[in-house]
Design an enzyme around this catalytic site. Structure first.
Site, PDB file in Angstrom:
ATOM      1  CB  CYS A 104      -0.989  -0.023   1.166  1.00 24.07           C
ATOM      2  SG  CYS A 104      -0.234   0.017   2.803  1.00 24.07           S
ATOM      3  CG  ASN A 142       4.349  -1.770   5.251  1.00 22.37           C
ATOM      4  OD1 ASN A 142       5.466  -2.084   5.627  1.00 22.37           O
ATOM      5  ND2 ASN A 142       3.373  -2.652   5.206  1.00 22.37           N
ATOM      6  CB  CYS A 188      -3.797   1.700   7.020  1.00 18.84           C
ATOM      7  SG  CYS A 188      -3.566   3.202   7.985  1.00 18.84           S
ATOM      8  NE  ARG A 189      -4.499   1.473   1.790  1.00 17.27           N
ATOM      9  CZ  ARG A 189      -4.290   2.243   0.733  1.00 17.27           C
ATOM     10  NH1 ARG A 189      -5.142   2.188  -0.286  1.00 17.27           N
ATOM     11  NH2 ARG A 189      -3.261   3.053   0.677  1.00 17.27           N
ATOM     12  CB  SER A 190       0.267  -3.511   2.795  1.00 17.97           C
ATOM     13  OG  SER A 190       1.096  -2.558   3.390  1.00 17.97           O
ATOM     14  CG  ASP A 199      -5.407   5.787   2.617  1.00 24.09           C
ATOM     15  OD1 ASP A 199      -5.434   5.235   3.733  1.00 24.09           O
ATOM     16  OD2 ASP A 199      -4.620   6.703   2.316  1.00 24.09           O
TER      17      ASP A 199
HETATM   18  P1  4NP Z   1      -1.814   2.792   4.121  1.00 19.89           P
HETATM   19  O1  4NP Z   1      -2.504   4.116   4.698  1.00 19.89           O
HETATM   20  O2  4NP Z   1      -1.254   3.169   2.771  1.00 19.89           O
HETATM   21  O3  4NP Z   1      -2.943   1.841   4.021  1.00 19.89           O
HETATM   22  O4  4NP Z   1      -0.739   2.397   5.111  1.00 19.89           O
HETATM   23  C1  4NP Z   1      -1.860   5.344   4.817  1.00 19.89           C
HETATM   24  C2  4NP Z   1      -1.040   5.572   5.883  1.00 19.89           C
HETATM   25  C3  4NP Z   1      -0.432   6.802   6.034  1.00 19.89           C
HETATM   26  C4  4NP Z   1      -0.664   7.794   5.103  1.00 19.89           C
HETATM   27  C5  4NP Z   1      -1.478   7.552   4.034  1.00 19.89           C
HETATM   28  C6  4NP Z   1      -2.078   6.329   3.886  1.00 19.89           C
HETATM   29  N1  4NP Z   1      -0.057   9.065   5.279  1.00 19.89           N
HETATM   30  O5  4NP Z   1      -0.356   9.958   4.462  1.00 19.89           O
HETATM   31  O6  4NP Z   1       0.731   9.249   6.212  1.00 19.89           O
END
Ligand code: 4NP
Length: 147
Positions: free
Chosen positions: A10, A13, A15-17, A118
């Protein structure tokens, strides 16, 4: 489809992955494979998963709390057989780093043709929705591995 090593990707790294790594590991215990996750960005390198991801995983008896965020690298094209990305931005960011058709062929949207949106800026319910979508996709992939 043959069983193989799986990388979940993602943006951050956190939240989703990490959820996808934990869920895929949970359902693929019959196979001796490597499952890992990475982010296309480096802003959270070394960080634990988001507390909301840890919580929804824990509610489903999956412990992702020991994971640490890392950035995707071109070496991952060699280390993994399947590279599942969460959204189209991840897809273009990973494909941009691929140098051969064989590398590009390893990369696909986990929910192809849909995206795992996201949940970072939303509430807890977004994480529950993401968990369910990822779990369904992981089970479908593993079911295709069984002959
Ligand atoms: P992820 O979510 O891609 O699922 O880990 C996010 C985590 C942090 C951010 C964006 C998306 N950020 O902008 O910090």
């Amino acid at each position: 489809m043959q069983a193989g090593d799986v990388l979940m990707v993602c943006l951050g790294n956190i939240c989703r992955s990490p959820l996808a790594e934990g869920i895929f590991s949970h359902y693929s215990q019959d196979y001796t494979i490597r499952v890992d996750s990475a982010g296309t960005a480096n802003y959270h390198t070394g960080a634990a998963p988001d507390p909301r991801s840890i919580a929804i995983a824990s509610e489903n008896k999956i412990d992702i709390s020991a994971q640490k965020a890392r950035q995707f690298t071109v070496k991952d094209f060699q280390r993994f057989d399947y590279i599942y990305v969460m959204d189209k931005q991840n897809l273009s960011n990973v494909l941009r780093l691929a140098t051969t058709a064989q590398e590009r062929a390893k990369v696909r949207l986990l929910l192809d043709p849909h995206e795992v949106e996201d949940p970072y800026y939303g509430g807890d319910e977004g994480f529950a929705i993401v968990f369910d979508k990822i779990a369904k996709a992981c089970k479908e992939i593993i079911a295709q591995w069984k002959h």
